[in-house]
Design an enzyme around this catalytic site. Sequence first.
Site, PDB file in Angstrom:
ATOM      1  N   ARG A 205      15.024 -59.083  97.387  1.00  0.00           N
ATOM      2  CA  ARG A 205      14.726 -57.656  97.480  1.00  0.00           C
ATOM      3  C   ARG A 205      15.407 -56.864  96.373  1.00  0.00           C
ATOM      4  O   ARG A 205      15.230 -55.650  96.308  1.00  0.00           O
ATOM      5  CB  ARG A 205      15.226 -57.130  98.835  1.00  0.00           C
TER       6      ARG A 205
ATOM      7  N   ARG B 171       4.210 -51.462 115.492  1.00  0.00           N
ATOM      8  CA  ARG B 171       4.530 -52.900 115.476  1.00  0.00           C
ATOM      9  C   ARG B 171       5.285 -53.346 116.730  1.00  0.00           C
ATOM     10  O   ARG B 171       6.230 -52.724 117.164  1.00  0.00           O
ATOM     11  CB  ARG B 171       5.387 -53.213 114.240  1.00  0.00           C
TER      12      ARG B 171
ATOM     13  N   ARG C  38      13.896 -47.025 104.274  1.00  0.00           N
ATOM     14  CA  ARG C  38      13.503 -48.383 103.878  1.00  0.00           C
ATOM     15  C   ARG C  38      12.526 -48.342 102.704  1.00  0.00           C
ATOM     16  O   ARG C  38      12.578 -49.177 101.805  1.00  0.00           O
ATOM     17  CB  ARG C  38      12.886 -49.118 105.077  1.00  0.00           C
TER      18      ARG C  38
END
Length: 222
Positions: free
Chosen positions: A89, A128, A173
Amino acid sequence: MTNIILLGPPGAGKGTQARRISERHGLVQLSTGDMLRAAVAAGTEVGLRAKEVMERGELVSDEIVIGIISERIDAPDCEKGFILDGFPRTLAQADALDRLLAAKSKWLDGVIEIRVDDEALVARIAGRFTCAKCGEGYNDTFKRPKVDGVCDKCGGTEFSRRADDNEETLRARLLAYYKETAPLIGYYYAKGLLHSVDGMADIDAVSAEVERVLGTLAGVSG
Ligand code: ADP
Ligand code: ADP
Ligand code: ZN
């Protein structure tokens, strides 16, 4: 042996596609997010260090995730090949991965970028949920279980939602993604490893596109 990376913003569909590739080709899914959540749940030292950072939607230190991956890649089940989901990442993680693989005489076959519009991510993240028993992923809008409250895969009836899957944390995020992770797209393009797929299509169509890309990589069998 085929080793690939799935790249994309939070909610792009990395986990969903990694699971399908794993079922279809027998590659091991290595999700640093899942491993960190397991460490938090188990209350290990890594978990204690990662918990609040994850709740804020920031990135856990390179040192921690590189350590986790380095150890995991040595396990015998990774011999068949692996799918990195959520790692690397940062550029530092990508460089560390290169060194780590070279030292173990392993390599990367390709990087699949799942491209999704930012506006679509909120709905995907907010909706989700996951089967608590087998980990199958679902979505309130885009992928409901065939029978309400029962997992298609294992018949489980308990589901969980992530603490960080809310609109506010998603913003942090997403910022972390654009600041730290998005540069990896250019990094892997320059290495000749990048393949991009249209992540705005429905799950089956994205899968078909991912399969097409896998077919072009050496070592993947149908
Ligand atoms: P998503 O499914 O939204 O992409 P993940 O499950 O991959 O999220 O990750 C959840 C959280 O775990 C991240 O917001 C971050 O705090 C931490 N995390 C996971 N993988 C890494 C990584 N490679 N480097 C740093 N932090 C990570
Ligand atoms: P990531 O691992 O990249 O964070 P997930 O695979 O967990 O993303 O997917 C995020 C949410 O969006 C899940 O609820 C999943 O069911 C749903 N989803 C995944 N792919 C698609 C798609 N192509 N279209 C609509 N919803 C999707
Ligand atoms: Zn299940």
